[in-house]
Design an enzyme around this catalytic site. Sequence first.
Site, PDB file in Angstrom:
ATOM      1  N   ASP A  67      -5.224   4.691  11.482  1.00  0.00           N
ATOM      2  CA  ASP A  67      -4.152   5.341  10.724  1.00  0.00           C
ATOM      3  C   ASP A  67      -4.167   6.859  10.889  1.00  0.00           C
ATOM      4  O   ASP A  67      -5.117   7.436  11.424  1.00  0.00           O
ATOM      5  CB  ASP A  67      -4.253   4.965   9.233  1.00  0.00           C
ATOM      6  CG  ASP A  67      -5.674   5.046   8.679  1.00  0.00           C
ATOM      7  OD1 ASP A  67      -6.517   5.751   9.282  1.00  0.00           O
ATOM      8  OD2 ASP A  67      -5.949   4.422   7.647  1.00  0.00           O
ATOM      9  N   ASN A 136      -9.124   0.813  -3.938  1.00  0.00           N
ATOM     10  CA  ASN A 136      -8.059  -0.058  -4.440  1.00  0.00           C
ATOM     11  C   ASN A 136      -7.883  -1.291  -3.557  1.00  0.00           C
ATOM     12  O   ASN A 136      -6.914  -2.031  -3.702  1.00  0.00           O
ATOM     13  CB  ASN A 136      -6.729   0.714  -4.541  1.00  0.00           C
ATOM     14  CG  ASN A 136      -6.195   1.127  -3.176  1.00  0.00           C
ATOM     15  OD1 ASN A 136      -6.897   1.036  -2.171  1.00  0.00           O
ATOM     16  ND2 ASN A 136      -4.962   1.594  -3.140  1.00  0.00           N
ATOM     17  N   HIS A 138      -7.533  -1.252  -0.175  1.00  0.00           N
ATOM     18  CA  HIS A 138      -6.762  -1.092   1.067  1.00  0.00           C
ATOM     19  C   HIS A 138      -7.655  -1.161   2.302  1.00  0.00           C
ATOM     20  O   HIS A 138      -8.846  -0.836   2.247  1.00  0.00           O
ATOM     21  CB  HIS A 138      -5.899   0.183   1.054  1.00  0.00           C
ATOM     22  CG  HIS A 138      -6.600   1.491   1.216  1.00  0.00           C
ATOM     23  ND1 HIS A 138      -6.075   2.673   0.745  1.00  0.00           N
ATOM     24  CD2 HIS A 138      -7.774   1.829   1.809  1.00  0.00           C
ATOM     25  CE1 HIS A 138      -6.885   3.658   1.049  1.00  0.00           C
ATOM     26  NE2 HIS A 138      -7.911   3.183   1.697  1.00  0.00           N
ATOM     27  N   GLU A 143      -1.792  -0.578   1.576  1.00  0.00           N
ATOM     28  CA  GLU A 143      -2.030  -0.486   0.139  1.00  0.00           C
ATOM     29  C   GLU A 143      -1.768  -1.830  -0.541  1.00  0.00           C
ATOM     30  O   GLU A 143      -1.120  -2.707   0.043  1.00  0.00           O
ATOM     31  CB  GLU A 143      -1.113   0.595  -0.455  1.00  0.00           C
ATOM     32  CG  GLU A 143      -1.277   1.975   0.163  1.00  0.00           C
ATOM     33  CD  GLU A 143      -2.582   2.665  -0.245  1.00  0.00           C
ATOM     34  OE1 GLU A 143      -3.560   1.979  -0.618  1.00  0.00           O
ATOM     35  OE2 GLU A 143      -2.631   3.915  -0.164  1.00  0.00           O
TER      36      GLU A 143
END
Length: 268
Positions: A67, A136, A138, A143
Amino acid sequence: MKIIICPDAARVAGLAARLLADQVRGRPESVLGLATGRTMEAVYRLLVGMVRADGIDFSAVTTFNLDEYVGLSADHVQSYRHYMRAHLFGHVGFAPSRTHVPDGVAADAAVEAAGYEARIALAGGIDLQMLGLGENGHIGFNEPLSSLASRTRVVTLARATLEQNAGMFGGDLSRVPARAITMGTGTILEARKLLMVVTGARKAAIVARAIEGPVSAAVPGSVLQFHADCLVLLDRAAASSLAQSEAIEWQMRHDAELVAIQGGVSED
Ligand code: GLP
């Protein structure tokens, strides 16, 4: 999914670095999928040491990072291209043209994402994909509630991610880019091997949900349960909320592949 729990984060990083080095020794023209984040810094530091000590040749290796932030150029100190140069590319003899990170300042981010996906396919797909896990859940920047079949695309970052990464932007949430280009979970699942590395007590709850919980878009990391060749390396702190830790320890001592990875040390 195969899991190894190491006594501490340093040993997790050492093992991950050794597996990366072994991959390149075994197949010098490997296509590696690379990750960023604090966890990977130790992995790359140890890998650089191994490459220097053993003279491993990385010149034929191709890499694809997971990413990049939209809006950050390769020269921006918080861009992932810059991170990779600082922690790995600048220290090991990669051919620069074979290292790929999405271009965060491409004129059209969606076109860049589609082109990135095509470049992965053109390289023959990814042999070994490194992954971290966000607090979280990811993976890459997929996400919670991302489609589990998603491809490389532009995403809007979750508030939890902005908070988790704000430290790198002077603690100022508003300075963290709001969007990123990320490989999709569908793209990640096509890598021939996955290696996830997670350390620290802050990740214990999400590690348990990703490894033991139901596969759910609410925890994108849980999709790894569908991959046929996925190894997860944890330190004791990150593994501390797993209900299955006894079963994992049993496999670590009795599964021939896991025993070999750990250096052939079987406890019984
Ligand atoms: C970042 C990256 C992820 C990485 C994760 C964990 O946001 N996009 O690819 O796995 O967060 O980072 P860390 O190791 O710093 O906890």
